[in-house]
Each structure stands twice: as C-alpha cells, then as structure tokens.
Enzyme design. Structure first.
Site, short mmCIF file in Angstrom:
data_model
loop_
_atom_site.label_atom_id
_atom_site.label_comp_id
_atom_site.label_asym_id
_atom_site.label_seq_id
_atom_site.Cartn_x
_atom_site.Cartn_y
_atom_site.Cartn_z
N GLY A 13 49.03 12.73 67.08
CA GLY A 13 49.96 13.12 68.13
C GLY A 13 50.28 14.61 68.17
O GLY A 13 49.39 15.48 68.09
N ILE A 14 51.55 14.91 68.24
CA ILE A 14 52.01 16.30 68.36
C ILE A 14 51.60 17.08 67.12
O ILE A 14 51.17 18.24 67.22
CB ILE A 14 53.55 16.33 68.56
CG1 ILE A 14 53.91 15.74 69.93
CG2 ILE A 14 54.09 17.75 68.42
CD1 ILE A 14 55.41 15.54 70.15
N ILE A 85 59.72 8.93 63.24
CA ILE A 85 59.49 7.55 63.65
C ILE A 85 60.61 7.10 64.58
O ILE A 85 61.67 7.73 64.64
CB ILE A 85 59.46 6.57 62.44
CG1 ILE A 85 60.78 6.65 61.63
CG2 ILE A 85 58.26 6.83 61.55
CD1 ILE A 85 60.96 5.52 60.62
N ASP A 88 63.58 1.50 67.74
CA ASP A 88 64.52 1.40 68.85
C ASP A 88 65.12 0.01 69.02
O ASP A 88 64.40 -0.99 69.03
CB ASP A 88 63.81 1.75 70.16
CG ASP A 88 63.35 3.21 70.22
OD1 ASP A 88 63.70 3.98 69.32
OD2 ASP A 88 62.65 3.56 71.20
N GLY A 143 69.50 2.67 73.39
CA GLY A 143 68.60 1.98 72.44
C GLY A 143 68.14 2.86 71.31
O GLY A 143 67.26 2.47 70.54
N GLN A 144 68.75 4.05 71.19
CA GLN A 144 68.28 4.98 70.15
C GLN A 144 69.42 5.66 69.41
O GLN A 144 69.36 6.86 69.15
CB GLN A 144 67.39 6.07 70.77
CG GLN A 144 66.01 5.60 71.17
CD GLN A 144 65.04 6.75 71.39
OE1 GLN A 144 65.45 7.83 71.84
NE2 GLN A 144 63.78 6.54 71.09
N TYR A 147 67.89 7.27 66.29
CA TYR A 147 66.99 8.40 66.57
C TYR A 147 67.76 9.59 67.16
O TYR A 147 67.56 10.74 66.75
CB TYR A 147 65.91 7.91 67.55
CG TYR A 147 64.82 8.88 67.86
CD1 TYR A 147 63.74 9.07 66.99
CD2 TYR A 147 64.82 9.61 69.06
CE1 TYR A 147 62.71 9.95 67.30
CE2 TYR A 147 63.79 10.49 69.38
CZ TYR A 147 62.73 10.65 68.50
OH TYR A 147 61.72 11.53 68.82
N PRO A 177 61.19 18.46 72.19
CA PRO A 177 60.22 18.00 73.21
C PRO A 177 60.86 16.96 74.12
O PRO A 177 61.72 16.18 73.70
CB PRO A 177 59.10 17.35 72.38
CG PRO A 177 59.33 17.75 70.96
CD PRO A 177 60.81 18.01 70.84
N TYR A 179 59.28 13.98 76.95
CA TYR A 179 58.36 12.85 76.72
C TYR A 179 56.91 13.33 76.74
O TYR A 179 56.43 13.86 77.74
CB TYR A 179 58.60 11.77 77.78
CG TYR A 179 59.87 10.99 77.47
CD1 TYR A 179 59.82 9.81 76.75
CD2 TYR A 179 61.12 11.48 77.85
CE1 TYR A 179 60.97 9.12 76.42
CE2 TYR A 179 62.28 10.79 77.53
CZ TYR A 179 62.19 9.61 76.82
OH TYR A 179 63.35 8.93 76.49
P1 NDP Z 1 53.24 9.91 66.21
O1 NDP Z 1 53.83 8.57 66.02
O2 NDP Z 1 52.07 10.07 67.14
O3 NDP Z 1 52.85 10.56 64.79
C1 NDP Z 1 53.78 10.56 63.78
C2 NDP Z 1 53.26 11.30 62.57
O4 NDP Z 1 54.31 11.32 61.58
C3 NDP Z 1 52.08 10.63 61.91
O5 NDP Z 1 51.20 11.60 61.37
C4 NDP Z 1 52.73 9.83 60.79
O6 NDP Z 1 51.89 9.57 59.69
C5 NDP Z 1 53.82 10.77 60.37
N1 NDP Z 1 54.86 10.09 59.62
C6 NDP Z 1 55.66 9.08 60.00
N2 NDP Z 1 56.47 8.70 58.98
C7 NDP Z 1 56.16 9.51 57.93
C8 NDP Z 1 56.64 9.62 56.59
N3 NDP Z 1 57.60 8.82 56.11
N4 NDP Z 1 56.08 10.56 55.78
C9 NDP Z 1 55.11 11.37 56.24
N5 NDP Z 1 54.62 11.33 57.50
C10 NDP Z 1 55.15 10.39 58.32
O7 NDP Z 1 54.46 10.83 66.67
P2 NDP Z 1 54.53 12.00 67.76
O8 NDP Z 1 53.39 12.91 67.61
O9 NDP Z 1 54.81 11.41 69.09
O10 NDP Z 1 55.89 12.71 67.31
C11 NDP Z 1 55.91 13.84 66.46
C12 NDP Z 1 57.34 14.35 66.37
O11 NDP Z 1 57.79 14.71 67.68
C13 NDP Z 1 58.33 13.29 65.85
O12 NDP Z 1 59.30 13.92 65.06
C14 NDP Z 1 58.95 12.78 67.12
O13 NDP Z 1 60.23 12.24 66.89
C15 NDP Z 1 59.00 14.04 67.95
N6 NDP Z 1 59.11 13.81 69.39
C16 NDP Z 1 58.12 13.13 70.04
C17 NDP Z 1 58.24 12.92 71.39
C18 NDP Z 1 57.19 12.23 72.17
O14 NDP Z 1 57.40 12.08 73.38
N7 NDP Z 1 56.08 11.83 71.60
C19 NDP Z 1 59.41 13.39 72.14
C20 NDP Z 1 60.36 14.11 71.35
C21 NDP Z 1 60.20 14.30 70.02
P3 NDP Z 1 51.04 8.18 59.64
O15 NDP Z 1 49.91 8.38 60.59
O16 NDP Z 1 50.63 8.08 58.22
O17 NDP Z 1 51.97 7.09 60.08
#
Ligand code: NDP
Length: 240
Positions: A13-14, A85, A88, A143-144, A147, A177, A179
C-alpha cells in the site's frame, strides 16, 4: 553515504509507494512489516528493497529490530511511521481487544519507533520523522472510535516531539491522508466506498504515490524549517 530511511509497514500500500519514492530520490531504504511474509517476499522480489519483520506495537521487538538494522547499515536518519491497521465497528460492539490493537499498532508504535531512533538522531544533529495520521483522526469517522483516537493521538504526538527535536535538527511532521486506493480501503464495502468517493471534491480515491510525494518533500535536507506540521492530502475532502 546516502541517508538511511526506515518505513514501517513498507511492504504494501502506501508504505510500498513511500519506499519506492524514497529510493528514487537516492535514499537507502528498509521496509518493515508485521506478519504477511508472502506480501513481503513479493515486495522485495519486485523492488529489491530489504525487508525486516517486527511488530511495531511491541517495544522489545522494535528495540531489537532497530538495533539489528543499525548494526548492519548504520544509524537511521529518516523514520516513517506508516504501519497501521483498522478494526472497525461501532463502540457498542467493539471489544477491548479491537480497541487496544488499533491503539497499539497505530499510536504506541510511533512512540516505540521514535524512542529507539531518537538518541542517535540527537547525537548526530539530524533526523526526519514523518507520522502517517489520517483524515479520520482529524474529522472522526462512524465505526472508528479506536482508529480516530489513535490517529488523532498521532497528530498531538507529532507536535510535542517536534518541539523536543527542533534544537537538535530533528523535524517531526505528520501526513493526514484521505481515502487512498490500498488494501485497507478496498476492504470497505462497495456501497460505503461509493458514498465516500461522492464526498471527495477531486472525485476519486487518492493514489499511494500521492502520499509518498508528501513524504519525500518533508524528509528532504532542505525541509529543516518544516516541523510540527500536518500535511493533509485528501482531494479536498476535509480542510483542517
Ligand atoms: P495496508 O493495509 O495496505 O498496509 C499496512 C502495512 O502495515 C503492511 O505492510 C503491514 O504489514 C503493516 N503492519 C500492520 N500491522 C503491523 C505491525 N503490527 N507491525 C509492523 N507492520 C505492520 O495499509 P495502507 O497502505 O492503506 O495504510 C498505511 C498507513 O496509512 C496506515 O497507517 C493507515 O492507517 C494510513 N492511512 C491509510 C488510508 C487509506 O485510505 N488507505 C487513509 C488514511 C490513513 P503486513 O503486510 O505484514 O500485514
């Protein structure tokens, strides 16, 4: 030698987009992840970027993980606290475990990681920390409660740590960010997602690369006067 960046949750992801954008700028990059070995392997096969598995919510694991990186690659100059994570549900159905997991992974992780890199940043008189918050930490979201509380906490954490780091050449900023089209948002039911997109003035979800662009801007050597700020990247959905 090029500056060393650690991106938590950097394998999907991001985080993946942040890793690629930083590498493109010439930084050395390491991507952390939590449990999905398959995604991490696919990421490193695809990108050649080194991955490190440790749970960002667990202080002892973080301490050990950072020590191993420093031993092999030297001190970390740039920390991007991106791992996050969602669990929700409305509060009347939320379990204490769902509350705690989200607080620990999204917010306590920022303490854990920052605590373990801050001393070397202070000693060397340089550091860049970027914390990934959320529009839902600014505006709240049904629902969050878990979060939104964690992400809102990130924004306060950022401002406080920015004050502590300022005299030592360490900047601390947040990105909020909106969505973004990643697995996290793809998990939202289609009918809910449709309603969300209808509220985004730009008329679409954001791309992970559009968040990465903000990170590259904030971590630059030339960005030393930008600290304690929150950069909202949300297609105009919420102006804070
Ligand atoms: P993804 O679910 O696509 O990816 C999450 C990443 O975080 C993965 O690499 C995952 O590893 C890792 N991760 C989760 N839990 C842990 C942990 N306990 N220890 C180490 N790594 C962990 O998320 P996004 O890319 O969508 O989101 C990235 C960030 O941006 C987050 O903080 C999210 O809250 C924030 N965000 C995202 C938005 C969106 O619209 N997508 C909007 C606003 C904020 P693994 O693959 O091993 O699970």
């Amino acid at each position: 030698m090029a500056r060393l960046a650690l991106v938590t949750g950097g394998t999907r992801g991001i985080g993946e987009a942040i890793c690629l954008a930083l590498r493109k700028e010439g930084y050395r990059v390491i991507a952390n992840y939590g449990g999905n070995d398959e995604a991490a392997k696919a990421f490193s096969d695809r990108t050649g970027i080194e991955t490190r598995k440790f749970d960002v919510s667990n202080y002892a694991e973080v301490e050990q993980g950072i020590a191993a990186i420093v031993q092999e690659h030297g001190p970390i100059d740039i920390l991007v606290n991106n791992a996050g994570i969602t669990r929700d549900t409305t509060i009347h159905k939320m379990t204490p475990e769902q509350w705690q997991a989200v607080i620990d992974t999204n917010l306590t992780s920022c303490f854990n990681l920052s605590r373990c890199v801050i001393n070397t940043m202070r000693e060397r008189g340089f550091g860049r920390i970027v914390n990934i918050g959320s529009i839902n930490g600014q505006a709240g979201q049904y629902g969050q409660v878990n979060y939104a509380a964690a992400k809102s906490g990130i924004h306060g954490f950022t401002k406080a740590l920015a004050q502590e780091g300022a005299a030592k050449g360490i900047t601390v900023n947040a990105i909020a960010p909106g969505y973004i089209a990643t697995d996290m948002v793809r998990a939202v039911p289609a009918n809910v997602l449709e309603k969300i997109v209808a509220r985004i003035p730009v008329g679409r979800l954001g791309e992970a690369e559009e968040i990465a662009r903000g990170v590259v801007f904030l971590v630059a050597d030339e960005a030393g006067f930008i600290t304690g700020s929150t950069l909202s990247i949300n297609g105009g959905q919420h102006m804070y």
